[in-house]
Design a protein around this motif. Structure first.
Motif: not given
Length: 62
Positions: A13-19, A51-57
């Motif tokens: 969804r966020h086109a974010m690399p796994p690293t 927490h990271f995913m919720n904050s990022y969204c």
């Protein structure tokens, strides 16, 4: 939904690399790769990931 499935959807969804994801949420660039290979995160790491995913969204307005 299993945590890894949620992470994979987030990455797409966020086109974010796994690293980048691992480094930003847990200071561990191998986190996603290790999860894909069967690593089970402890409760503290799991809370940090969620927490990271919720904050990022929220900050991205999604």
């Amino acid at each position: 939904m299993p945590l890894l499935v949620t992470i994979e959807k987030f990455l797409r969804r966020h086109a974010m690399p796994p690293t980048k994801f691992g480094r930003e949420c847990a200071r561990d660039p191998r986190l996603v790769f290790d999860l894909r290979n069967g690593r089970e995160p402890g409760p503290r790491v799991q809370r940090r990931i969620e927490h990271f995913m919720n904050s990022y969204c929220r900050s991205a307005g999604q």
